[in-house]
Design an enzyme around this catalytic site. Sequence first.
Site, PDB file in Angstrom:
ATOM      1  N   GLY A  46      -3.081  -5.286  -5.359  1.00  0.00           N
ATOM      2  CA  GLY A  46      -4.470  -5.315  -5.207  1.00  0.00           C
ATOM      3  C   GLY A  46      -5.347  -5.540  -6.161  1.00  0.00           C
ATOM      4  O   GLY A  46      -6.716  -5.481  -6.123  1.00  0.00           O
ATOM      5  N   CYS A  47      -4.630  -5.744  -7.469  1.00  0.00           N
ATOM      6  CA  CYS A  47      -5.519  -5.972  -8.671  1.00  0.00           C
ATOM      7  C   CYS A  47      -5.483  -7.210  -9.221  1.00  0.00           C
ATOM      8  O   CYS A  47      -4.265  -7.813  -9.088  1.00  0.00           O
ATOM      9  CB  CYS A  47      -5.021  -4.953  -9.706  1.00  0.00           C
TER      10      CYS A  47
END
Length: 143
Positions: A46-47
């Site tokens: 999710g980064c």
Amino acid sequence: MTLDDIRADFALLDDWEDRYRYVIELGRALPPFPDALRTDANKVRGCASQVWLATERVGSPGAPAAGDKLEMQGMSDAHIVQGLIALLFIIYRGKTLDEIVKTDAEGIFASLGLREHLTPQRSNGLASMVKRIRSDATEMLAA
């Protein structure tokens, strides 16, 4: 360095460029992240940047497990994200697993004015890092 130190330093810095440089310097002060910990299991999803977080349960002999703490190591390939990792570590330092689960790290970032100055991608990455740390603490409490 404590969260109160961060707040005091932020109060002295007038513009956001100076605050960003300050956050980047916090990231540069993190200890080196061992290559052996750059595993798929430690990678934060999710980064937008590459981010790895490794956590380990640390307890006191004879003390109840509820008093255990979380030792954390982390790194990112992006300087500002490395600084956000350092800030997260400062927020969670010294807290028990239960306190970590209950700490509103994103609220603390908002109180520092950081949330409104992060891009949506960085905000999502921050939320992913917080979720990961809370998840690790929750799993350790359940074990």
